[in-house]
Design a protein around this motif. Sequence first.
Motif, PDB file in Angstrom:
ATOM      1  N   GLN A   1       0.831  -1.206   0.000  1.00  0.00           N
ATOM      2  CA  GLN A   1       0.000   0.000   0.000  1.00  0.00           C
ATOM      3  C   GLN A   1       0.868   1.260   0.000  1.00  0.00           C
ATOM      4  OE1 GLN A   1      -2.857   0.872  -0.610  1.00  0.00           O
ATOM      5  NE2 GLN A   1      -3.688   2.451   0.731  1.00  0.00           N
ATOM      6  N   LEU A   2       1.954   1.226   0.740  1.00  0.00           N
ATOM      7  CA  LEU A   2       2.861   2.373   0.800  1.00  0.00           C
ATOM      8  C   LEU A   2       3.430   2.687  -0.579  1.00  0.00           C
ATOM      9  CD1 LEU A   2       4.427   4.421   2.595  1.00  0.00           C
ATOM     10  CD2 LEU A   2       6.227   2.681   2.770  1.00  0.00           C
ATOM     11  N   LEU A   3       3.835   1.652  -1.305  1.00  0.00           N
ATOM     12  CA  LEU A   3       4.444   1.851  -2.616  1.00  0.00           C
ATOM     13  C   LEU A   3       3.415   2.197  -3.686  1.00  0.00           C
ATOM     14  CD1 LEU A   3       7.000  -1.106  -2.544  1.00  0.00           C
ATOM     15  CD2 LEU A   3       7.534   1.333  -2.433  1.00  0.00           C
ATOM     16  N   SER A   4       2.304   1.466  -3.707  1.00  0.00           N
ATOM     17  CA  SER A   4       1.310   1.691  -4.757  1.00  0.00           C
ATOM     18  C   SER A   4       0.535   2.987  -4.541  1.00  0.00           C
ATOM     19  CB  SER A   4       0.350   0.500  -4.841  1.00  0.00           C
ATOM     20  OG  SER A   4      -0.322   0.301  -3.608  1.00  0.00           O
ATOM     21  N   GLN A   5       0.002   3.159  -3.331  1.00  0.00           N
ATOM     22  CA  GLN A   5      -0.772   4.367  -3.052  1.00  0.00           C
ATOM     23  C   GLN A   5       0.124   5.585  -2.938  1.00  0.00           C
ATOM     24  OE1 GLN A   5      -0.529   5.922   0.172  1.00  0.00           O
ATOM     25  NE2 GLN A   5      -2.026   7.535  -0.239  1.00  0.00           N
ATOM     26  N   GLY A   6       1.282   5.419  -2.284  1.00  0.00           N
ATOM     27  CA  GLY A   6       2.183   6.552  -2.110  1.00  0.00           C
ATOM     28  C   GLY A   6       2.695   7.099  -3.428  1.00  0.00           C
ATOM     29  N   SER A   7       3.089   6.204  -4.322  1.00  0.00           N
ATOM     30  CA  SER A   7       3.585   6.655  -5.621  1.00  0.00           C
ATOM     31  C   SER A   7       2.486   7.340  -6.421  1.00  0.00           C
ATOM     32  CB  SER A   7       4.156   5.470  -6.413  1.00  0.00           C
ATOM     33  OG  SER A   7       3.145   4.495  -6.660  1.00  0.00           O
ATOM     34  N   PHE A   8       1.273   6.775  -6.355  1.00  0.00           N
ATOM     35  CA  PHE A   8       0.154   7.378  -7.082  1.00  0.00           C
ATOM     36  C   PHE A   8      -0.165   8.759  -6.518  1.00  0.00           C
ATOM     37  CE2 PHE A   8      -4.408   8.046  -7.866  1.00  0.00           C
ATOM     38  CZ  PHE A   8      -4.450   7.856  -9.237  1.00  0.00           C
ATOM     39  N   TYR A   9      -0.147   8.870  -5.208  1.00  0.00           N
ATOM     40  CA  TYR A   9      -0.500  10.138  -4.572  1.00  0.00           C
ATOM     41  C   TYR A   9       0.535  11.219  -4.877  1.00  0.00           C
ATOM     42  CZ  TYR A   9      -1.974  13.460  -0.969  1.00  0.00           C
ATOM     43  OH  TYR A   9      -2.409  14.588  -0.310  1.00  0.00           O
ATOM     44  N   TRP A  10       1.823  10.868  -4.823  1.00  0.00           N
ATOM     45  CA  TRP A  10       2.871  11.874  -4.943  1.00  0.00           C
ATOM     46  C   TRP A  10       3.350  12.095  -6.371  1.00  0.00           C
ATOM     47  CZ3 TRP A  10       3.541  14.982  -1.015  1.00  0.00           C
ATOM     48  CH2 TRP A  10       3.280  14.541   0.285  1.00  0.00           C
ATOM     49  N   ILE A  11       3.281  11.063  -7.216  1.00  0.00           N
ATOM     50  CA  ILE A  11       3.868  11.178  -8.551  1.00  0.00           C
ATOM     51  C   ILE A  11       2.850  11.511  -9.633  1.00  0.00           C
ATOM     52  CG2 ILE A  11       5.132   9.913 -10.344  1.00  0.00           C
ATOM     53  CD1 ILE A  11       6.516   8.351  -8.166  1.00  0.00           C
ATOM     54  N   SER A  12       1.657  10.914  -9.554  1.00  0.00           N
ATOM     55  CA  SER A  12       0.665  11.162 -10.598  1.00  0.00           C
ATOM     56  C   SER A  12       0.156  12.596 -10.502  1.00  0.00           C
ATOM     57  CB  SER A  12      -0.500  10.186 -10.485  1.00  0.00           C
ATOM     58  OG  SER A  12      -1.301  10.495  -9.355  1.00  0.00           O
ATOM     59  N   ASP A  13      -0.566  13.023 -11.527  1.00  0.00           N
ATOM     60  CA  ASP A  13      -1.123  14.385 -11.560  1.00  0.00           C
ATOM     61  C   ASP A  13      -2.528  14.458 -10.978  1.00  0.00           C
ATOM     62  OD1 ASP A  13       1.179  15.284 -12.824  1.00  0.00           O
ATOM     63  OD2 ASP A  13       0.389  14.817 -14.826  1.00  0.00           O
ATOM     64  N   VAL A  14      -3.022  13.356 -10.443  1.00  0.00           N
ATOM     65  CA  VAL A  14      -4.394  13.325  -9.949  1.00  0.00           C
ATOM     66  C   VAL A  14      -4.574  14.252  -8.741  1.00  0.00           C
ATOM     67  CG1 VAL A  14      -6.180  11.860  -8.943  1.00  0.00           C
ATOM     68  CG2 VAL A  14      -4.794  11.018 -10.840  1.00  0.00           C
ATOM     69  N   VAL A  15      -3.587  14.234  -7.843  1.00  0.00           N
ATOM     70  CA  VAL A  15      -3.646  15.099  -6.664  1.00  0.00           C
ATOM     71  C   VAL A  15      -2.868  16.374  -6.981  1.00  0.00           C
ATOM     72  CG1 VAL A  15      -3.172  15.304  -4.192  1.00  0.00           C
ATOM     73  CG2 VAL A  15      -3.746  13.068  -5.180  1.00  0.00           C
ATOM     74  N   SER A  16      -3.583  17.480  -7.092  1.00  0.00           N
ATOM     75  CA  SER A  16      -2.951  18.733  -7.521  1.00  0.00           C
ATOM     76  C   SER A  16      -2.044  19.334  -6.454  1.00  0.00           C
ATOM     77  CB  SER A  16      -4.023  19.757  -7.916  1.00  0.00           C
ATOM     78  OG  SER A  16      -4.906  19.994  -6.824  1.00  0.00           O
ATOM     79  N   GLN A  17      -2.429  19.221  -5.187  1.00  0.00           N
ATOM     80  CA  GLN A  17      -1.640  19.788  -4.101  1.00  0.00           C
ATOM     81  C   GLN A  17      -1.461  18.750  -2.992  1.00  0.00           C
ATOM     82  OE1 GLN A  17      -3.898  23.372  -3.119  1.00  0.00           O
ATOM     83  NE2 GLN A  17      -2.537  24.597  -4.418  1.00  0.00           N
ATOM     84  N   PRO A  18      -0.547  17.794  -3.202  1.00  0.00           N
ATOM     85  CA  PRO A  18      -0.356  16.728  -2.214  1.00  0.00           C
ATOM     86  C   PRO A  18       0.249  17.261  -0.912  1.00  0.00           C
ATOM     87  CG  PRO A  18       1.347  16.621  -3.897  1.00  0.00           C
ATOM     88  CD  PRO A  18       0.350  17.646  -4.363  1.00  0.00           C
TER      89      PRO A  18
ATOM     90  N   VAL B   1       1.376  15.815   3.285  1.00  0.00           N
ATOM     91  CA  VAL B   1       1.642  14.640   4.103  1.00  0.00           C
ATOM     92  C   VAL B   1       0.363  14.178   4.800  1.00  0.00           C
ATOM     93  CG1 VAL B   1       2.905  13.753   6.101  1.00  0.00           C
ATOM     94  CG2 VAL B   1       4.066  15.231   4.445  1.00  0.00           C
ATOM     95  N   ALA B   2      -0.406  15.134   5.316  1.00  0.00           N
ATOM     96  CA  ALA B   2      -1.657  14.793   5.995  1.00  0.00           C
ATOM     97  C   ALA B   2      -2.651  14.150   5.029  1.00  0.00           C
ATOM     98  CB  ALA B   2      -2.273  16.050   6.618  1.00  0.00           C
ATOM     99  N   GLY B   3      -2.729  14.706   3.819  1.00  0.00           N
ATOM    100  CA  GLY B   3      -3.625  14.140   2.817  1.00  0.00           C
ATOM    101  C   GLY B   3      -3.195  12.758   2.393  1.00  0.00           C
ATOM    102  N   TRP B   4      -1.881  12.578   2.239  1.00  0.00           N
ATOM    103  CA  TRP B   4      -1.368  11.257   1.875  1.00  0.00           C
ATOM    104  C   TRP B   4      -1.678  10.230   2.956  1.00  0.00           C
ATOM    105  CZ3 TRP B   4       2.463   9.135   5.070  1.00  0.00           C
ATOM    106  CH2 TRP B   4       2.821   7.824   4.741  1.00  0.00           C
ATOM    107  N   PHE B   5      -1.448  10.580   4.212  1.00  0.00           N
ATOM    108  CA  PHE B   5      -1.652   9.630   5.297  1.00  0.00           C
ATOM    109  C   PHE B   5      -3.123   9.232   5.415  1.00  0.00           C
ATOM    110  CE2 PHE B   5      -2.368   8.477   9.776  1.00  0.00           C
ATOM    111  CZ  PHE B   5      -1.462   7.433   9.875  1.00  0.00           C
ATOM    112  N   LYS B   6      -4.008  10.200   5.265  1.00  0.00           N
ATOM    113  CA  LYS B   6      -5.436   9.888   5.326  1.00  0.00           C
ATOM    114  C   LYS B   6      -5.832   8.964   4.190  1.00  0.00           C
ATOM    115  CE  LYS B   6     -10.056  11.929   5.650  1.00  0.00           C
ATOM    116  NZ  LYS B   6     -10.637  10.916   4.768  1.00  0.00           N
ATOM    117  N   ASN B   7      -5.335   9.249   2.988  1.00  0.00           N
ATOM    118  CA  ASN B   7      -5.631   8.403   1.842  1.00  0.00           C
ATOM    119  C   ASN B   7      -5.062   7.007   2.041  1.00  0.00           C
ATOM    120  OD1 ASN B   7      -4.738   7.432  -1.138  1.00  0.00           O
ATOM    121  ND2 ASN B   7      -6.607   8.646  -1.240  1.00  0.00           N
ATOM    122  N   TYR B   8      -3.866   6.951   2.615  1.00  0.00           N
ATOM    123  CA  TYR B   8      -3.202   5.665   2.868  1.00  0.00           C
ATOM    124  C   TYR B   8      -4.046   4.800   3.805  1.00  0.00           C
ATOM    125  CZ  TYR B   8       0.276   2.325   4.588  1.00  0.00           C
ATOM    126  OH  TYR B   8       0.935   1.175   4.939  1.00  0.00           O
ATOM    127  N   THR B   9      -4.452   5.350   4.932  1.00  0.00           N
ATOM    128  CA  THR B   9      -5.224   4.575   5.907  1.00  0.00           C
ATOM    129  C   THR B   9      -6.654   4.315   5.440  1.00  0.00           C
ATOM    130  OG1 THR B   9      -5.749   6.644   7.083  1.00  0.00           O
ATOM    131  CG2 THR B   9      -3.855   5.371   7.866  1.00  0.00           C
TER     132      THR B   9
END
Length: 208
Positions: A135-152, A154-162
């Motif tokens: 989950q860390l690798l798949s969701q984290g890479s998608f959240y931080w690298i893709s263009d889907v999240v315009s303003q990533p 840490v708090a947003g990533w963690f919430k999405n992760y959990t």
Amino acid sequence: MNNNTQRAIIFALVALLLAATRLHLPASLTHFGPIPDASWAAFFIGGFYLRSWSRWAFPALMALAVLVDYIVIRGQGMNFWAHYCTSPAYWFLVPAYFALWYGGMLTRKHYSRQHDGRSLGVLVASLVGSVAVCQLLSQGSFYWISDVVSQPTVAGWFKNYTDWLLPQPSVGSSGYLMVTAIYVGLALLAHVGVQQIAQLMAAHKARA
């Protein structure tokens, strides 16, 4: 049956499980379909049973997963490479799924036919750890690298992760950890059942 025959059957069953359930994913390829996606469990189970075939079995299942995604996306009339799920982050699925495969391999290394508490503990720890890393690798890479999240953030990533890792009844999400654990649990029950049947048959032959 010899070991290679057994492994070939297991590989076919794991591949069928992966393909049949992954094809039910909806357009986004991120939510569970009518039948929960068993891809994560398939790689964990594959690592357990096909450890000695890892050199070719893991790449083959990885290629199958990509092929299924291609079929699903093309079936929607979309260009595979233009789909937002196939951003550069998509290729992080390779190490993410290998984390699951390695978790299965680690479980096999400490496997005991007696199904003692130690073996069960290793299974639980390996499963939870490998799912968390996946989950860390798949969701984290998608959240931080893709263009889907315009303003990533840490708090947003963690919430999405959990949100995706753990069950979220309020939004109808079972969570990747629970779904993977259910499939692996069913595989464990089947494993124990087959083992018991084999022992009963061997005992019957010995008495005959």
